[in-house]
Design a protein around this motif. Sequence first.
Motif, PDB file in Angstrom:
ATOM      1  N   PRO A 201      42.823  39.025 -88.221  1.00 37.47           N
ATOM      2  CA  PRO A 201      42.313  37.955 -87.339  1.00 37.47           C
ATOM      3  C   PRO A 201      41.852  36.721 -88.121  1.00 37.47           C
ATOM      4  O   PRO A 201      41.942  35.595 -87.613  1.00 37.47           O
ATOM      5  CB  PRO A 201      41.132  38.606 -86.606  1.00 37.47           C
ATOM      6  N   LYS A 202      41.381  36.937 -89.379  1.00 32.67           N
ATOM      7  CA  LYS A 202      40.946  35.784 -90.181  1.00 32.67           C
ATOM      8  C   LYS A 202      42.110  34.837 -90.453  1.00 32.67           C
ATOM      9  O   LYS A 202      41.958  33.630 -90.539  1.00 32.67           O
ATOM     10  CB  LYS A 202      40.385  36.274 -91.527  1.00 32.67           C
TER      11      LYS A 202
ATOM     12  N   HIS B 168      44.708  34.383 -88.437  1.00 27.23           N
ATOM     13  CA  HIS B 168      44.989  33.633 -87.200  1.00 27.23           C
ATOM     14  C   HIS B 168      44.009  32.482 -87.046  1.00 27.23           C
ATOM     15  O   HIS B 168      44.370  31.378 -86.667  1.00 27.23           O
ATOM     16  CB  HIS B 168      44.892  34.563 -85.993  1.00 27.23           C
ATOM     17  N   GLU B 169      42.761  32.802 -87.377  1.00 25.91           N
ATOM     18  CA  GLU B 169      41.713  31.789 -87.237  1.00 25.91           C
ATOM     19  C   GLU B 169      41.971  30.612 -88.178  1.00 25.91           C
ATOM     20  O   GLU B 169      41.930  29.448 -87.773  1.00 25.91           O
ATOM     21  CB  GLU B 169      40.380  32.466 -87.604  1.00 25.91           C
TER      22      GLU B 169
ATOM     23  N   GLY C 143      44.963  28.530 -87.088  1.00 29.91           N
ATOM     24  CA  GLY C 143      44.564  27.643 -85.984  1.00 29.91           C
ATOM     25  C   GLY C 143      43.819  26.431 -86.506  1.00 29.91           C
ATOM     26  O   GLY C 143      44.102  25.290 -86.119  1.00 29.91           O
ATOM     27  N   PHE C 144      42.892  26.681 -87.427  1.00 30.17           N
ATOM     28  CA  PHE C 144      42.090  25.587 -87.980  1.00 30.17           C
ATOM     29  C   PHE C 144      42.996  24.577 -88.711  1.00 30.17           C
ATOM     30  O   PHE C 144      42.876  23.365 -88.538  1.00 30.17           O
ATOM     31  CB  PHE C 144      41.033  26.152 -88.936  1.00 30.17           C
TER      32      PHE C 144
END
Length: 273
Positions: free
Chosen positions: A257-258, A260-261, A264-265
């Motif tokens: 998930p990190k 994906h985060e 996105g950023f």
Amino acid sequence: MSQTITAPHAAEPTAPEPVVKIEGITKGFPDRKKGFQPIVGLTDVDIQEGEFITIIGPSGCGKSTILKMIAGLESADEGSIRLAGKPIDAPSRELGIVFQQHVLLPWMSARQNVLFALETDPHNTRSKSQLESLADEYLELVNLSHAADRRPAQLSGGMQQRVGIARAFALEPKVMLLDEPLGALDALTRHELQLQLLELCEQQKRTFIMVTHDVDEALLLSDRILVMGTGPRAQIVHDIAVPFSRPRDVENLEQDPKCHELRGFLLNSLTGH
Ligand SMILES: Nc1ncnc2c1ncn2[C@@H]1O[C@H](COP(=O)(O)OP(=O)(O)OP(=O)(O)O)[C@@H](O)[C@H]1O
Ligand SMILES: [Mg+2]
């Protein structure tokens, strides 16, 4: 009379000297119609030995210009760039370069192209047979042993790019500069070469500074991602530490998930959101 006594500070661990130190550089170009055009705004970056740094940013913001200044191909208008403490004012064998377009000598085979770069290196002290083994070793590292005797016209785009990478790596520079090295390749070949580059950089423990437009490529390969803003006077607006351990595994990364985060950023900062 009162006297303030301050406890002595514990000795701070001294950070190692950066392999590349960019201090207060700016760069612009003259334009015949518009006069002087500022491109790169005030920029400071420290790059430590063994780091894989990626620069991303909008088209035209000055990424290639920064890479060319580090390579000693362009000079900064202000500030300084140092390689292991010494100012960079000309191209040096300590700085290897791979561009988007591989420039191979068309009449030479893949092996001869790598060998030629090694033989013409003024600092070479190895014998011809040692250089031949070195050329073969680096062609094997990029999985090209089977095609070593083919000339560029007999190689696919991805294979030609791998020869360019083998040639730059074989010179064993201190810092490898890569300007969109996989930018001209189709998606499948690009992914294959990303994995090869990941393996190479994990084996080689060299310092890499790469420009890419591909956020996933940056996340896969880098220790730090420098995001540039828009020009004129474009600056580094984010310096992001990539928190994934090495050796990296693409599948684990895709499920993290990190990741994906961060993706996105990065995408948001590139599109100005
Ligand atoms: N030698 C030069 N003379 C004049 N202008 C230049 C020169 N080199 C670069 N520029 C200009 O500087 C700006 C930044 O160019 P640069 O190639 O560094 O951008 P970039 O961020 O690498 O873009 P891209 O992502 O499209 O490769 C552009 O506007 C370009 O036209
Ligand atoms: Mg560019």
